[in-house]
Design an enzyme around this catalytic site. Structure first.
Site, PDB file in Angstrom:
ATOM      1  N   CYS A 115       0.816  -1.224   0.000  1.00  0.00           N
ATOM      2  CA  CYS A 115       0.000   0.000   0.000  1.00  0.00           C
ATOM      3  C   CYS A 115       0.842   1.262   0.000  1.00  0.00           C
ATOM      4  O   CYS A 115       0.337   2.337  -0.230  1.00  0.00           O
ATOM      5  CB  CYS A 115      -0.949  -0.001   1.209  1.00  0.00           C
ATOM      6  SG  CYS A 115      -2.230  -1.250   1.090  1.00  0.00           S
ATOM      7  N   ASN A 116       2.120   1.135   0.309  1.00  0.00           N
ATOM      8  CA  ASN A 116       2.980   2.327   0.374  1.00  0.00           C
ATOM      9  C   ASN A 116       3.333   2.833  -1.003  1.00  0.00           C
ATOM     10  O   ASN A 116       3.353   2.178  -1.954  1.00  0.00           O
ATOM     11  CB  ASN A 116       4.258   2.007   1.152  1.00  0.00           C
ATOM     12  CG  ASN A 116       3.964   1.770   2.613  1.00  0.00           C
ATOM     13  OD1 ASN A 116       2.941   2.204   3.122  1.00  0.00           O
ATOM     14  ND2 ASN A 116       4.844   1.071   3.281  1.00  0.00           N
TER      15      ASN A 116
END
Length: 116
Positions: A115-116
């Site tokens: 998700c980063n």
């Protein structure tokens, strides 16, 4: 790593759940959140040890899914608390594995690093 240490590296894998071939990362998070369905959630929740899925479980999972769909990012704990009206303690104990390894996984989100 010594010979006595377990191998913690796991590779992505596929499972067919409720007729859907789902790819998971090595930690059990969805690789593609669009593959998630409520039927898949029910199967995974039972496997995780949730014997009876309550309205509280559904409220958390639906909030996480809606937040992620609308914003493209998982909700922070603060968002979960405000959005569901549950305390962080209640959220942590509602799902085996707590918020990250329980609620987020069962909601079909990608792993934190993805998700980063």
């Amino acid at each position: 790593m010594s010979a006595n240490e377990p191998n913690t590296f796991r590779v992505p894998y596929f499972r067919t759940i409720a007729g859907v071939k789902v790819q998971f990362d090595g930690q059990g998070f969805f690789m593609n959140p669009a593959q998630w369905t409520e039927e898949i959630f029910e199967v995974l929740a039972h496997e995780a040890g949730i014997e009876e899925i309550s309205e509280k479980h559904w409220a958390v999972v639906r909030f996480i899914r809606k937040f992620y769909t609308e914003r493209g990012t998982p909700p922070l704990n603060h968002h979960l608390k405000v959005g569901t009206g549950f305390s962080l303690t209640e959220l942590e104990t509602l799902f085996p594995g707590g918020i990250k390894d329980g609620a987020r996984k069962l909601s079909g989100l990608r792993g934190p690093k993805a998700c980063n």
